[in-house]
Design a protein around this motif. Sequence first.
Motif, PDB file in Angstrom:
ATOM      1  N   MET A   1       0.847  -1.199   0.000  1.00  0.00           N
ATOM      2  CA  MET A   1       0.000   0.000   0.000  1.00  0.00           C
ATOM      3  C   MET A   1       0.884   1.251   0.000  1.00  0.00           C
ATOM      4  SD  MET A   1      -2.950   1.017   2.754  1.00  0.00           S
ATOM      5  CE  MET A   1      -3.815   2.563   2.617  1.00  0.00           C
ATOM      6  N   THR A   2       0.492   2.251  -0.811  1.00  0.00           N
ATOM      7  CA  THR A   2       1.268   3.484  -0.900  1.00  0.00           C
ATOM      8  C   THR A   2       1.069   4.311   0.361  1.00  0.00           C
ATOM      9  OG1 THR A   2       0.792   3.465  -3.265  1.00  0.00           O
ATOM     10  CG2 THR A   2       1.768   5.451  -2.375  1.00  0.00           C
ATOM     11  N   ALA A   3       2.171   4.830   0.898  1.00  0.00           N
ATOM     12  CA  ALA A   3       2.104   5.588   2.143  1.00  0.00           C
ATOM     13  C   ALA A   3       1.328   6.884   1.949  1.00  0.00           C
ATOM     14  CB  ALA A   3       3.514   5.890   2.636  1.00  0.00           C
ATOM     15  N   ALA A   4       0.594   7.282   3.001  1.00  0.00           N
ATOM     16  CA  ALA A   4      -0.186   8.523   2.955  1.00  0.00           C
ATOM     17  C   ALA A   4       0.753   9.728   3.011  1.00  0.00           C
ATOM     18  CB  ALA A   4      -1.161   8.559   4.129  1.00  0.00           C
ATOM     19  N   LEU A   5       0.270  10.853   2.488  1.00  0.00           N
ATOM     20  CA  LEU A   5       1.024  12.095   2.522  1.00  0.00           C
ATOM     21  C   LEU A   5       0.282  13.100   3.400  1.00  0.00           C
ATOM     22  CD1 LEU A   5       1.921  12.432  -1.270  1.00  0.00           C
ATOM     23  CD2 LEU A   5       3.455  11.750   0.573  1.00  0.00           C
ATOM     24  N   ARG A   6       1.038  13.949   4.054  1.00  0.00           N
ATOM     25  CA  ARG A   6       0.454  14.984   4.909  1.00  0.00           C
ATOM     26  C   ARG A   6       0.537  16.322   4.194  1.00  0.00           C
ATOM     27  NH1 ARG A   6       3.444  17.889   8.547  1.00  0.00           N
ATOM     28  NH2 ARG A   6       5.115  16.332   8.365  1.00  0.00           N
ATOM     29  N   LEU A  45       1.287  25.745   0.048  1.00  0.00           N
ATOM     30  CA  LEU A  45       0.982  24.448   0.657  1.00  0.00           C
ATOM     31  C   LEU A  45       2.088  23.450   0.317  1.00  0.00           C
ATOM     32  CD1 LEU A  45      -2.828  24.133  -0.211  1.00  0.00           C
ATOM     33  CD2 LEU A  45      -1.791  25.016   1.885  1.00  0.00           C
ATOM     34  N   GLY A  46       2.363  22.564   1.264  1.00  0.00           N
ATOM     35  CA  GLY A  46       3.375  21.542   1.036  1.00  0.00           C
ATOM     36  C   GLY A  46       2.861  20.156   1.358  1.00  0.00           C
ATOM     37  N   TRP A  47       3.287  19.172   0.565  1.00  0.00           N
ATOM     38  CA  TRP A  47       2.992  17.759   0.828  1.00  0.00           C
ATOM     39  C   TRP A  47       4.235  17.156   1.478  1.00  0.00           C
ATOM     40  CZ3 TRP A  47       0.672  20.363  -3.068  1.00  0.00           C
ATOM     41  CH2 TRP A  47      -0.669  20.069  -3.380  1.00  0.00           C
ATOM     42  N   PHE A  48       4.035  16.413   2.557  1.00  0.00           N
ATOM     43  CA  PHE A  48       5.153  15.820   3.301  1.00  0.00           C
ATOM     44  C   PHE A  48       5.020  14.301   3.316  1.00  0.00           C
ATOM     45  CE2 PHE A  48       4.871  20.123   4.730  1.00  0.00           C
ATOM     46  CZ  PHE A  48       6.150  20.502   5.122  1.00  0.00           C
ATOM     47  N   ASP A  49       6.160  13.615   3.158  1.00  0.00           N
ATOM     48  CA  ASP A  49       6.141  12.154   3.249  1.00  0.00           C
ATOM     49  C   ASP A  49       6.261  11.719   4.705  1.00  0.00           C
ATOM     50  OD1 ASP A  49       8.819  12.385   3.979  1.00  0.00           O
ATOM     51  OD2 ASP A  49       9.616  11.623   2.078  1.00  0.00           O
ATOM     52  N   GLY A  50       6.340  10.409   4.937  1.00  0.00           N
ATOM     53  CA  GLY A  50       6.379   9.866   6.294  1.00  0.00           C
ATOM     54  C   GLY A  50       7.602  10.261   7.083  1.00  0.00           C
ATOM     55  N   GLU A  51       8.667  10.703   6.386  1.00  0.00           N
ATOM     56  CA  GLU A  51       9.893  11.118   7.072  1.00  0.00           C
ATOM     57  C   GLU A  51       9.969  12.626   7.266  1.00  0.00           C
ATOM     58  OE1 GLU A  51      13.282   9.406   5.152  1.00  0.00           O
ATOM     59  OE2 GLU A  51      12.366   7.408   5.028  1.00  0.00           O
ATOM     60  N   GLY A  52       8.860  13.314   6.928  1.00  0.00           N
ATOM     61  CA  GLY A  52       8.806  14.756   7.155  1.00  0.00           C
ATOM     62  C   GLY A  52       9.457  15.598   6.074  1.00  0.00           C
ATOM     63  N   ASP A  82       3.943  14.782  -7.956  1.00  0.00           N
ATOM     64  CA  ASP A  82       4.228  13.656  -8.851  1.00  0.00           C
ATOM     65  C   ASP A  82       2.923  13.242  -9.531  1.00  0.00           C
ATOM     66  OD1 ASP A  82       4.959  11.395 -10.195  1.00  0.00           O
ATOM     67  OD2 ASP A  82       5.625  10.275  -8.436  1.00  0.00           O
ATOM     68  N   TRP A  83       2.675  13.827 -10.696  1.00  0.00           N
ATOM     69  CA  TRP A  83       1.398  13.611 -11.388  1.00  0.00           C
ATOM     70  C   TRP A  83       1.235  12.191 -11.914  1.00  0.00           C
ATOM     71  CZ3 TRP A  83      -2.639  16.550 -10.833  1.00  0.00           C
ATOM     72  CH2 TRP A  83      -2.456  17.874 -10.424  1.00  0.00           C
ATOM     73  N   HIS A  84       2.325  11.454 -12.047  1.00  0.00           N
ATOM     74  CA  HIS A  84       2.235  10.093 -12.586  1.00  0.00           C
ATOM     75  C   HIS A  84       2.311   9.019 -11.498  1.00  0.00           C
ATOM     76  CE1 HIS A  84       2.222  11.834 -16.526  1.00  0.00           C
ATOM     77  NE2 HIS A  84       3.414  12.373 -16.356  1.00  0.00           N
ATOM     78  N   ASP A  85       2.184   9.452 -10.255  1.00  0.00           N
ATOM     79  CA  ASP A  85       2.141   8.498  -9.140  1.00  0.00           C
ATOM     80  C   ASP A  85       0.869   7.650  -9.286  1.00  0.00           C
ATOM     81  OD1 ASP A  85       1.895   7.158  -6.716  1.00  0.00           O
ATOM     82  OD2 ASP A  85       2.446   8.891  -5.497  1.00  0.00           O
ATOM     83  N   PRO A  86       0.999   6.293  -9.276  1.00  0.00           N
ATOM     84  CA  PRO A  86      -0.205   5.446  -9.351  1.00  0.00           C
ATOM     85  C   PRO A  86      -1.189   5.733  -8.220  1.00  0.00           C
ATOM     86  CG  PRO A  86       1.788   4.134  -9.631  1.00  0.00           C
ATOM     87  CD  PRO A  86       2.236   5.493  -9.212  1.00  0.00           C
ATOM     88  N   GLY A  87      -0.671   6.226  -7.084  1.00  0.00           N
ATOM     89  CA  GLY A  87      -1.541   6.576  -5.962  1.00  0.00           C
ATOM     90  C   GLY A  87      -1.830   8.069  -5.938  1.00  0.00           C
ATOM     91  N   LEU A  88      -2.346   8.592  -7.033  1.00  0.00           N
ATOM     92  CA  LEU A  88      -2.580  10.030  -7.147  1.00  0.00           C
ATOM     93  C   LEU A  88      -3.532  10.551  -6.065  1.00  0.00           C
ATOM     94  CD1 LEU A  88      -1.858  12.500  -8.904  1.00  0.00           C
ATOM     95  CD2 LEU A  88      -3.865  11.987 -10.316  1.00  0.00           C
ATOM     96  N   GLU A  89      -4.435   9.687  -5.621  1.00  0.00           N
ATOM     97  CA  GLU A  89      -5.397  10.099  -4.596  1.00  0.00           C
ATOM     98  C   GLU A  89      -4.711  10.585  -3.315  1.00  0.00           C
ATOM     99  OE1 GLU A  89      -7.408   7.260  -7.356  1.00  0.00           O
ATOM    100  OE2 GLU A  89      -5.481   7.318  -6.294  1.00  0.00           O
ATOM    101  N   ARG A  90      -3.554  10.019  -2.986  1.00  0.00           N
ATOM    102  CA  ARG A  90      -2.883  10.418  -1.739  1.00  0.00           C
ATOM    103  C   ARG A  90      -2.382  11.863  -1.816  1.00  0.00           C
ATOM    104  NH1 ARG A  90       3.021   8.406  -0.917  1.00  0.00           N
ATOM    105  NH2 ARG A  90       3.953   8.667  -2.972  1.00  0.00           N
TER     106      ARG A  90
END
Length: 377
Positions: A1-6, A45-52, A82-90
């Motif tokens: 599962m693709t990790a969620a973004l904050r 606005l910024g999107w952050f991964d699990g490592e901040g 990343d517009w081509h991310d398969p998990g675009l919903e995140r």
Amino acid sequence: MTAALRLQPISRAEHLAFAGSRPSVSHMQLPSWGDVKADWRAESLGWFDGEGRIVGAGLVLLRALPKVKRCLAYLPEGPVIDWHDPGLERWLDPFLAYLKQRGAFAVKMGPPVVVRRWSADAVKEAIADPAARRLRDAEATSKDPRALELGERLRRMGWRQAEAGGEEGFAAGQPRYVFQVPFAGRSLDDIQRGLNQQWRRNVKKAEKAGVKVVRGGYEDLPAFYTLYAETAERDRFIARPLSYFQRMWTVLTAEHPDRMRLYLAHHEGEVLAAATMLTVGGHVWYSYGASTSRRREVQPNNAIQWRMMCDAHELGASVYDFRGITDTLEESNHLLGLLRFKVGAGGEAVEYLGEWDFPLNKLLHKAFDVYMARRAS
């Protein structure tokens, strides 16, 4: 599962640092553009991964709808994700949730994703072909199937492709079709050889006639504006006020001294043409152009464009962007002459994915569509 973004607001410094780490970001996705658009409220606005770490960013412009406490959220030529991310919903789900919380009734965005490209020769052939009424009727030199797939994914997610429009008032809209001259890996001689015969002849004619192209400053904006107002009347578009360009100069050059430049073409003591140039990293845009109808025979427009292209190359540009072109190829279209002028510089016509709308409040969104249709009629 693709990790969620904050998703959360970020500072100007964080936004600029992220933009500087990317190969290409539109000038409309930088913090300073929010200062240019004084009629809108702006947020970074910024999107952050699990490592901040910041992995995406966007400048969102918010504008209140008359008489209700709701606003339109607009991201011109963005966000940068990343517009081509398969998990675009995140990426898009937290984005929509945040903007709904901020009071947005609808979101408009412009994914900076290229769909098709046509070489200068392909565009010229299309103009000459009576069967080709629009650019999309002509065979593209190249196309990206991932971009077409992205359009289908957005539709499945509830987004709808927006109609092309202007940018006055609420009619927010950026060109879907632009003309660009690739500079990466090319010498200035290569670029000059890419100009068509008429362009090369006109550049030489201007030089021989004594046209001098110089860089201007803030104090030269009124001279630019005089020509711009004349151009607006001649070419049938609504002119922005001088204060808009003064604000644009002040805030863009404060962010970076070379973010905006002004060029003026002089001939025998008179300014015949003027243009603004914007730079972000390796991307250079011809932004606004203006000229008088007098002394056109000395070719000041070719002279000013060639000077800007030379300076863009010296700055290390990877692309020189002439901005919007018409996709209508019929002779009756008054913008066809401008398309021919830009095609003469060599390069390629580029189609982006266009702008997309998401209604967060369907009733208000419908009312807004009716409001806009009445304004346009």
